[in-house]
Design an enzyme around this catalytic site. Sequence first.
Site, PDB file in Angstrom:
ATOM      1  N   HIS A  19      62.758 -33.112  11.718  1.00  0.00           N
ATOM      2  CA  HIS A  19      62.160 -34.455  11.610  1.00  0.00           C
ATOM      3  C   HIS A  19      61.133 -34.485  10.476  1.00  0.00           C
ATOM      4  CE1 HIS A  19      62.906 -34.672  16.210  1.00  0.00           C
ATOM      5  NE2 HIS A  19      63.813 -35.424  15.632  1.00  0.00           N
ATOM      6  N   LYS A  43      67.418 -40.998  27.779  1.00  0.00           N
ATOM      7  CA  LYS A  43      66.686 -39.725  27.865  1.00  0.00           C
ATOM      8  C   LYS A  43      65.464 -39.853  28.764  1.00  0.00           C
ATOM      9  CE  LYS A  43      68.100 -38.199  23.322  1.00  0.00           C
ATOM     10  NZ  LYS A  43      67.713 -37.955  21.936  1.00  0.00           N
ATOM     11  N   ARG A  94      72.459 -34.913  10.524  1.00  0.00           N
ATOM     12  CA  ARG A  94      72.628 -33.457  10.505  1.00  0.00           C
ATOM     13  C   ARG A  94      74.080 -33.035  10.414  1.00  0.00           C
ATOM     14  NH1 ARG A  94      70.077 -32.462  16.062  1.00  0.00           N
ATOM     15  NH2 ARG A  94      71.311 -34.347  16.285  1.00  0.00           N
ATOM     16  N   SER A 132      65.515 -31.661  19.356  1.00  0.00           N
ATOM     17  CA  SER A 132      64.383 -31.589  20.289  1.00  0.00           C
ATOM     18  C   SER A 132      64.803 -30.928  21.599  1.00  0.00           C
ATOM     19  CB  SER A 132      63.844 -32.991  20.562  1.00  0.00           C
ATOM     20  OG  SER A 132      63.393 -33.561  19.374  1.00  0.00           O
TER      21      SER A 132
END
Length: 168
Positions: A19, A43, A94, A132
């Site tokens: 990030h 989440k 990514r 994360s």
Amino acid sequence: MLVKKAIYPGSFDPLTLGHLDIIQRASSLVDHLVVAVMHNPEKSGFLPPATRAALILESCQDLGITNLSVLVDSGLLVDLAKNNDTSLIIKGLRNASDLEMETAMAQANSALLPGLETLFLTASGQAHGISSSLVRQIYAFAGNIKPFVPPRVAAYLHTLQIQTQPKT
Ligand code: COA
């Protein structure tokens, strides 16, 4: 028309070096970058949003990035863009599965707010495998998270670990 302000949204739970790489590069493309700690309904949270935001701000200050603000928002990204008077979202990519998911989000956002553009920055080499949840998993097993997160995040999580360790 040149865009002066952009928003980089995410859940940043917690901020990773991947990030931070995107923040650093995005902040060099615009006059002002708004890093938005947002809610992803899929989440459940790990760190409180205000803590995530503080860690982002401190990590950016450590790198000398000054043309940025960090906020917490629990609404829709399009509303945040409208309220911040910007039509540019910046996101990191990514891999191929990011591309699929991010394309769907970008299309939904531009359907909700015509004129809103999403610009993708490809993650630099070493950030490709970071996420994360990977950091959270390593942390849960008391592994070494330092290769994946900024020093501020590593220090904060280390302190948290000590505080939450059961006393014998
Ligand atoms: N380096 C490292 N990790 C990265 C990364 C990078 N450059 N880019 C993404 N990731 C990781 C994130 O850490 C996250 O990991 P996790 O799943 O393990 O937590 C994962 O990739 C997905 O990141 P992202 O696509 O940014 O999703 P997010 O959950 O962090 O954020 C929101 C999604 C919050 C931006 C989105 O849900 C949102 O806009 N919410 C607001 C409500 C809204 O408007 N919804 C409609 C959207 S169409």
